[in-house]
Design a protein around this motif. Structure first.
Motif, PDB file in Angstrom:
ATOM      1  N   ALA A 132     -54.029   8.301   0.892  1.00  0.00           N
ATOM      2  CA  ALA A 132     -53.541   9.654   1.205  1.00  0.00           C
ATOM      3  C   ALA A 132     -54.310  10.250   2.379  1.00  0.00           C
ATOM      4  O   ALA A 132     -55.214  11.054   2.186  1.00  0.00           O
ATOM      5  N   PRO A 133     -53.957   9.884   3.615  1.00  0.00           N
ATOM      6  CA  PRO A 133     -54.599  10.500   4.776  1.00  0.00           C
ATOM      7  C   PRO A 133     -54.373  12.008   4.768  1.00  0.00           C
ATOM      8  O   PRO A 133     -53.296  12.482   4.365  1.00  0.00           O
ATOM      9  N   PRO A 134     -55.368  12.786   5.178  1.00  0.00           N
ATOM     10  CA  PRO A 134     -55.228  14.242   5.122  1.00  0.00           C
ATOM     11  C   PRO A 134     -54.183  14.801   6.086  1.00  0.00           C
ATOM     12  O   PRO A 134     -53.631  15.870   5.843  1.00  0.00           O
ATOM     13  N   ASP A 135     -53.902  14.081   7.174  1.00  0.00           N
ATOM     14  CA  ASP A 135     -52.911  14.539   8.148  1.00  0.00           C
ATOM     15  C   ASP A 135     -51.687  13.630   8.134  1.00  0.00           C
ATOM     16  O   ASP A 135     -51.788  12.443   7.804  1.00  0.00           O
ATOM     17  N   PRO A 136     -50.505  14.143   8.516  1.00  0.00           N
ATOM     18  CA  PRO A 136     -49.282  13.329   8.520  1.00  0.00           C
ATOM     19  C   PRO A 136     -49.391  12.112   9.435  1.00  0.00           C
ATOM     20  O   PRO A 136     -50.055  12.163  10.479  1.00  0.00           O
ATOM     21  N   LEU A 137     -48.728  11.036   9.035  1.00  0.00           N
ATOM     22  CA  LEU A 137     -48.688   9.820   9.831  1.00  0.00           C
ATOM     23  C   LEU A 137     -47.356   9.762  10.584  1.00  0.00           C
ATOM     24  O   LEU A 137     -46.295   9.852   9.969  1.00  0.00           O
ATOM     25  N   PRO A 138     -47.372   9.614  11.923  1.00  0.00           N
ATOM     26  CA  PRO A 138     -46.115   9.524  12.683  1.00  0.00           C
ATOM     27  C   PRO A 138     -45.346   8.250  12.309  1.00  0.00           C
ATOM     28  O   PRO A 138     -45.936   7.184  12.152  1.00  0.00           O
ATOM     29  N   VAL A 139     -44.040   8.384  12.165  1.00  0.00           N
ATOM     30  CA  VAL A 139     -43.188   7.238  11.828  1.00  0.00           C
ATOM     31  C   VAL A 139     -42.070   7.138  12.858  1.00  0.00           C
ATOM     32  O   VAL A 139     -41.324   8.099  13.079  1.00  0.00           O
ATOM     33  N   ALA A 140     -41.952   5.963  13.476  1.00  0.00           N
ATOM     34  CA  ALA A 140     -40.875   5.727  14.442  1.00  0.00           C
ATOM     35  C   ALA A 140     -39.599   5.357  13.685  1.00  0.00           C
ATOM     36  O   ALA A 140     -39.589   4.407  12.887  1.00  0.00           O
ATOM     37  N   ALA A 141     -38.527   6.094  13.918  1.00  0.00           N
ATOM     38  CA  ALA A 141     -37.289   5.883  13.171  1.00  0.00           C
ATOM     39  C   ALA A 141     -36.769   4.456  13.305  1.00  0.00           C
ATOM     40  O   ALA A 141     -36.269   3.873  12.330  1.00  0.00           O
ATOM     41  N   PHE A 142     -36.878   3.877  14.497  1.00  0.00           N
ATOM     42  CA  PHE A 142     -36.331   2.534  14.696  1.00  0.00           C
ATOM     43  C   PHE A 142     -37.067   1.489  13.862  1.00  0.00           C
ATOM     44  O   PHE A 142     -36.507   0.438  13.532  1.00  0.00           O
ATOM     45  N   GLY A 143     -38.337   1.768  13.520  1.00  0.00           N
ATOM     46  CA  GLY A 143     -39.071   0.846  12.663  1.00  0.00           C
ATOM     47  C   GLY A 143     -38.480   0.751  11.269  1.00  0.00           C
ATOM     48  O   GLY A 143     -38.670  -0.248  10.570  1.00  0.00           O
ATOM     49  N   LEU A 144     -37.752   1.763  10.874  1.00  0.00           N
ATOM     50  CA  LEU A 144     -37.043   1.742   9.596  1.00  0.00           C
ATOM     51  C   LEU A 144     -35.622   1.236   9.751  1.00  0.00           C
ATOM     52  O   LEU A 144     -35.128   0.427   8.954  1.00  0.00           O
ATOM     53  N   ILE A 145     -34.956   1.696  10.810  1.00  0.00           N
ATOM     54  CA  ILE A 145     -33.534   1.427  10.974  1.00  0.00           C
ATOM     55  C   ILE A 145     -33.232  -0.042  11.227  1.00  0.00           C
ATOM     56  O   ILE A 145     -32.330  -0.623  10.606  1.00  0.00           O
ATOM     57  N   PHE A 146     -33.969  -0.677  12.134  1.00  0.00           N
ATOM     58  CA  PHE A 146     -33.602  -2.019  12.570  1.00  0.00           C
ATOM     59  C   PHE A 146     -33.713  -3.075  11.475  1.00  0.00           C
ATOM     60  O   PHE A 146     -32.999  -4.062  11.491  1.00  0.00           O
ATOM     61  N   GLY A 147     -34.601  -2.886  10.534  1.00  0.00           N
ATOM     62  CA  GLY A 147     -34.733  -3.893   9.463  1.00  0.00           C
ATOM     63  C   GLY A 147     -34.307  -3.391   8.104  1.00  0.00           C
ATOM     64  O   GLY A 147     -34.573  -4.048   7.100  1.00  0.00           O
ATOM     65  N   ARG A 148     -33.649  -2.212   8.083  1.00  0.00           N
ATOM     66  CA  ARG A 148     -33.319  -1.571   6.822  1.00  0.00           C
ATOM     67  C   ARG A 148     -34.566  -1.532   5.927  1.00  0.00           C
ATOM     68  O   ARG A 148     -34.545  -1.859   4.750  1.00  0.00           O
ATOM     69  N   HIS A 149     -35.664  -1.132   6.563  1.00  0.00           N
ATOM     70  CA  HIS A 149     -36.941  -1.092   5.858  1.00  0.00           C
ATOM     71  C   HIS A 149     -37.064   0.180   5.025  1.00  0.00           C
ATOM     72  O   HIS A 149     -36.476   1.209   5.349  1.00  0.00           O
ATOM     73  N   GLN A 150     -37.876   0.096   4.011  1.00  0.00           N
ATOM     74  CA  GLN A 150     -38.150   1.243   3.156  1.00  0.00           C
ATOM     75  C   GLN A 150     -39.616   1.658   3.300  1.00  0.00           C
ATOM     76  O   GLN A 150     -40.509   0.806   3.212  1.00  0.00           O
ATOM     77  N   LEU A 151     -39.837   2.939   3.508  1.00  0.00           N
ATOM     78  CA  LEU A 151     -41.182   3.512   3.502  1.00  0.00           C
ATOM     79  C   LEU A 151     -41.277   4.373   2.249  1.00  0.00           C
ATOM     80  O   LEU A 151     -40.507   5.315   2.084  1.00  0.00           O
ATOM     81  N   ALA A 152     -42.194   4.013   1.365  1.00  0.00           N
ATOM     82  CA  ALA A 152     -42.247   4.655   0.058  1.00  0.00           C
ATOM     83  C   ALA A 152     -43.668   5.095  -0.268  1.00  0.00           C
ATOM     84  O   ALA A 152     -44.624   4.808   0.464  1.00  0.00           O
ATOM     85  N   GLY A 153     -43.790   5.804  -1.369  1.00  0.00           N
ATOM     86  CA  GLY A 153     -45.096   6.204  -1.877  1.00  0.00           C
ATOM     87  C   GLY A 153     -45.126   6.008  -3.374  1.00  0.00           C
ATOM     88  O   GLY A 153     -44.089   5.871  -4.032  1.00  0.00           O
ATOM     89  N   SER A 154     -46.317   5.994  -3.944  1.00  0.00           N
ATOM     90  CA  SER A 154     -46.450   5.808  -5.380  1.00  0.00           C
ATOM     91  C   SER A 154     -47.693   6.547  -5.858  1.00  0.00           C
ATOM     92  O   SER A 154     -48.729   6.546  -5.184  1.00  0.00           O
ATOM     93  N   ARG A 155     -47.570   7.185  -7.027  1.00  0.00           N
ATOM     94  CA  ARG A 155     -48.659   7.990  -7.583  1.00  0.00           C
ATOM     95  C   ARG A 155     -49.084   7.447  -8.945  1.00  0.00           C
ATOM     96  O   ARG A 155     -48.320   7.464  -9.889  1.00  0.00           O
ATOM     97  N   ILE A 156     -50.263   6.959  -9.058  1.00  0.00           N
ATOM     98  CA  ILE A 156     -50.837   6.371 -10.283  1.00  0.00           C
ATOM     99  C   ILE A 156     -49.755   5.706 -11.128  1.00  0.00           C
ATOM    100  O   ILE A 156     -48.949   4.942 -10.619  1.00  0.00           O
ATOM    101  N   GLY A 157     -49.724   5.967 -12.433  1.00  0.00           N
ATOM    102  CA  GLY A 157     -48.715   5.398 -13.321  1.00  0.00           C
ATOM    103  C   GLY A 157     -48.670   6.218 -14.587  1.00  0.00           C
ATOM    104  O   GLY A 157     -49.585   7.008 -14.870  1.00  0.00           O
ATOM    105  N   GLY A 158     -47.620   6.044 -15.369  1.00  0.00           N
ATOM    106  CA  GLY A 158     -47.515   6.755 -16.631  1.00  0.00           C
ATOM    107  C   GLY A 158     -48.459   6.172 -17.675  1.00  0.00           C
ATOM    108  O   GLY A 158     -49.081   5.120 -17.473  1.00  0.00           O
ATOM    109  N   ILE A 159     -48.561   6.851 -18.811  1.00  0.00           N
ATOM    110  CA  ILE A 159     -49.470   6.406 -19.865  1.00  0.00           C
ATOM    111  C   ILE A 159     -49.068   5.028 -20.384  1.00  0.00           C
ATOM    112  O   ILE A 159     -49.917   4.141 -20.562  1.00  0.00           O
ATOM    113  N   ARG A 160     -47.795   4.812 -20.608  1.00  0.00           N
ATOM    114  CA  ARG A 160     -47.333   3.516 -21.116  1.00  0.00           C
ATOM    115  C   ARG A 160     -47.681   2.399 -20.144  1.00  0.00           C
ATOM    116  O   ARG A 160     -48.173   1.331 -20.538  1.00  0.00           O
TER     117      ARG A 160
END
Length: 371
Positions: free
Chosen positions: A293-321
């Protein structure tokens, strides 16, 4: 008067609960610029559904450092005094009369959460970390029983609702297990969610407290693991931890060799860095998941997502189970964190070293030093 019944108002009930407290020793920070120092805090006496835990070990998470310095002010402003700590392993010393899964003497653990609404869609799905109404974090969160804020694991004891207490095997190293309650589940959860498995090529960016656990889990899931690091001197450790290849991310030619070849990349870095370079390494339909979790936003180039149908995601810890699943998996596969054990009196020096990334790979406090 005969035939009448007395009622207790919610306000009176809350006051009654607040009166049932005891004093516990802890280490707290009083401001964003002060060091951690001994203090005394108030803990609630166990209610029928509560478990009281004598804390044996508490991991030192990088988020502890961010929180005490109020570096996440825009998202979660720090309330002082602040007692950090959410990687907790201990032993049950008292259990309320409605507790079913724990008894005195049992080993137990507590992670980043100690409460949630229990009724929203996310809670019903076992994803309490995304509670839509009232997630209660282990520290610096609203204390809905005593008022004020919750205090974490840099203390001698903790009282938690049984629903947020986890079982710990008596066959594991307890100090090395403590960081699993945050660093472990933070990396395990996305690897499980995106179904990392044998035959896949998986990248892990960064070899710190999170990254070293990501390498261990990805290897245990059967993937071909590539570590990306800015430090060539981490090669030997990365191989020992389970990486199959190491790439120094400053070397553009080395990065190019891996272009468009990854099924999944886990990014654990909490400092500014170029995620567009990481996106270029994904196969079509590949996923890059952020857990740092960097304190400042990270720049993202749209074409880096579009050309490969890539996914940029995030995840927060996990549930109890899922956290319990992770602890059981680690016990079965003899997985713990690589740690440096410290006394609570060394915590300020540990924070100074953490700022320099001078730890392999997680500090853990031996809480016996507080007693």
């Amino acid at each position: 008067m005969s035939g009448t019944t007395s009622t207790i108002t919610p306000q009176e009930e809350q006051l009654s609960e607040r009166a049932k407290t005891y004093s516990a020793r802890a280490y707290a920070v009083q401001s964003a610029s002060s060091g951690l120092a001994p203090t005394s805090i108030r803990r609630r006496a166990p209610r029928p559904q509560d478990v009281e835990i004598e804390i044996l070990y508490c991991g030192v998470c990088h988020s502890d450092l961010h929180q005490v310095r109020d570096e996440w002010h825009a998202v979660a402003a720090t309330v002082y005094p602040c007692v950090p700590g959410h990687e907790i392993v201990g032993r049950v010393v008292r259990a309320g009369n409605a507790v079913k899964r724990f008894k005195e003497g049992d080993l137990a653990a507590v992670g980043c959460m100690v409460g949630s609404c229990g009724v929203c869609e996310n809670c019903r799905d076992g994803l309490e970390q995304y509670c839509a109404n009232s997630l209660v974090l282990t520290y610096n969160s609203e204390d809905k029983v005593l008022g004020g804020v919750t205090y974490g694991g840099y203390s001698e004891s903790l009282v938690v609702d049984e629903a947020f207490v986890l079982k710990v095997s008596d066959k594991v190293d307890l100090a090395g297990t403590a960081p699993l309650l945050c660093a472990g589940i933070t990396t395990y959860s996305p690897l499980r969610h995106w179904r990392v498995r044998k035959g896949q090529k998986v990248g892990v960016v960064g070899l710190g407290g999170l990254g070293h656990m990501g390498v261990k889990f990805a290897n245990a899931f059967g993937a071909h693991v590539v570590l990306f690091t800015t430090s060539a001197n981490k090669t030997a450790d990365a191989l020992r931890l389970g990486a199959h290849e190491i790439v120094v991310s400053k070397d553009a030619a080395e990065l190019q060799k891996h272009a468009a070849s990854f099924d999944f990349i886990l990014d654990t870095v909490s400092a500014q860095h170029d995620i567009n370079a990481c996106l270029s390494l994904l196969k079509r339909d590949g996923t890059l998941t952020l857990v740092g979790a960097p304190p400042d936003p990270l720049p993202v180039a749209a074409f880096g997502l579009i050309f490969g149908r890539h996914q940029l995601a995030g995840s927060r810890i996990g549930g109890i189970r899922e956290t319990q699943e992770m602890l059981d998996f680690c016990a079965e596969h003899s997985i713990t964190a690589d740690i440096e054990l410290i006394k609570i009196q060394q915590i300020n020096q540990a924070y100074a070293r953490l700022l320099k990334s001078d730890v392999k790979y997680r500090f853990v406090i031996d809480m016996a030093s507080l007693r």
